[in-house]
Scaffold this active site. Structure first.
Site, short mmCIF file in Angstrom:
data_model
loop_
_atom_site.label_atom_id
_atom_site.label_comp_id
_atom_site.label_asym_id
_atom_site.label_seq_id
_atom_site.Cartn_x
_atom_site.Cartn_y
_atom_site.Cartn_z
N CYS A 152 -12.10 8.51 9.18
CA CYS A 152 -11.49 6.95 8.18
C CYS A 152 -12.50 6.10 9.07
CB CYS A 152 -10.07 6.72 7.97
SG CYS A 152 -9.08 6.48 10.09
N GLU A 212 -6.95 11.07 1.07
CA GLU A 212 -6.41 9.54 1.47
C GLU A 212 -7.51 9.25 2.27
OE1 GLU A 212 -4.97 7.69 5.32
OE2 GLU A 212 -5.72 10.18 5.32
N ARG A 239 1.06 0.59 7.59
CA ARG A 239 0.25 1.86 7.89
C ARG A 239 -0.19 1.16 6.13
NH1 ARG A 239 -2.32 5.27 11.30
NH2 ARG A 239 -2.98 6.94 10.22
N ARG A 266 -3.27 2.69 3.06
CA ARG A 266 -3.96 3.56 2.59
C ARG A 266 -4.75 3.62 1.99
NH1 ARG A 266 -4.35 3.19 7.91
NH2 ARG A 266 -4.75 4.76 9.22
#
Length: 174
Positions: A74, A112, A156, A158
C-alpha cells in the site's frame, strides 16, 4: 471446506479471520523475514506451500485453492508515503495478483489496500485494477471499510476489493 492462499501474508491478518470461519490455508507468500517468523509462530505452516517472493512465484506450481486473499503493498498509494503509484515497483505488485488469477482461476478473491488507492491521484490506476480484474473473468465489487466500525480501537480506513468468478452463482444459503 473452503481453501485459500494467503498472498502478501504479512503476519497473517487475513488468515486469522478466515480460519475463524473454518477455511483452510493451503499456502502463503511473504518476503519480509520478520513477518515470516511471526507468521510461522502464529500458525502451523509445516504442511503448506510457501514462496518467499511474489515476483518470482511460479503460479502454475501453486496448490489449488478456492479464494486468493492478500493486501498488496500500500505504500505507493498511501498519503503517508511518496505516492508513486505504478511508478513505484511496489505499486506494480498487483500485477502478480493478476498473474495468479489468470493461471489458477480461483472461485473468488479478496484484496485489501489503503483508501488512497481510490483518491483522484490514483484514479487511472484504480480503474485499471478494477477493469483488469473484470477482464480476468470476475464480477468485482469494492468498498471502503473503517476498522473503528468493527470493534477495533483505531481509525483505519481500507478498501476491500472482492471478486467472484463469473461462472459461479451466489446461493441464497441453507
Amino acid at each position: 471446506m473452503t481453501t485459500f492462499f494467503d498472498l502478501f501474508a504479512g503476519i497473517g491478518g487475513f488468515r486469522f479471520g478466515l480460519e475463524r470461519v473454518g477455511w483452510i490455508c493451503v499456502g502463503w507468500c511473504e518476503w519480509d523475514k520478520y513477518c515470516q517468523q511471526s507468521y510461522r509462530a502464529n500458525f502451523d505452516t509445516e504442511q503448506e506451500w510457501f514462496w518467499e517472493d511474489a515476483t518470482t512465484m511460479p503460479a502454475e506450481k501453486m496448490p489449488d485453492f478456492d479464494v486468493l486473499c492478500g493486501g498488496f503493498p500500500c505504500q505507493p498509494f498511501s498519503t503517508a508515503g511518496k505516492q508513486g503509484g505504478f511508478e513505484d515497483s511496489r505499486g506494480t505488485m498487483v500485477y502478480h495478483v493478476f498473474k495468479i488469477l489468470r493461471t489458477k482461476q480461483p472461485k473468488a478473491f479478496v484484496l485489501e489496500n489503503v483508501r488512497g488507492l481510490t483518491n483522484q491521484t490514483f484514479h487511472k490506476e484504480f480503474i485499471f485494477i478494477i477493469k483488469t480484474l473484470h477482464d480476468l473473468g470476475y464480477t468485482v465489487r469494492w468498498k471502503i471499510l473503517n476498522s473503528k466500525n468493527y470493534g477495533v480501537p483505531q481509525l483505519r480506513e481500507r478498501i476491500f476489493i472482492v471478486g467472484l468468478r463469473n461462472d459461479i452463482a451466489l446461493s441464497d444459503g441453507p
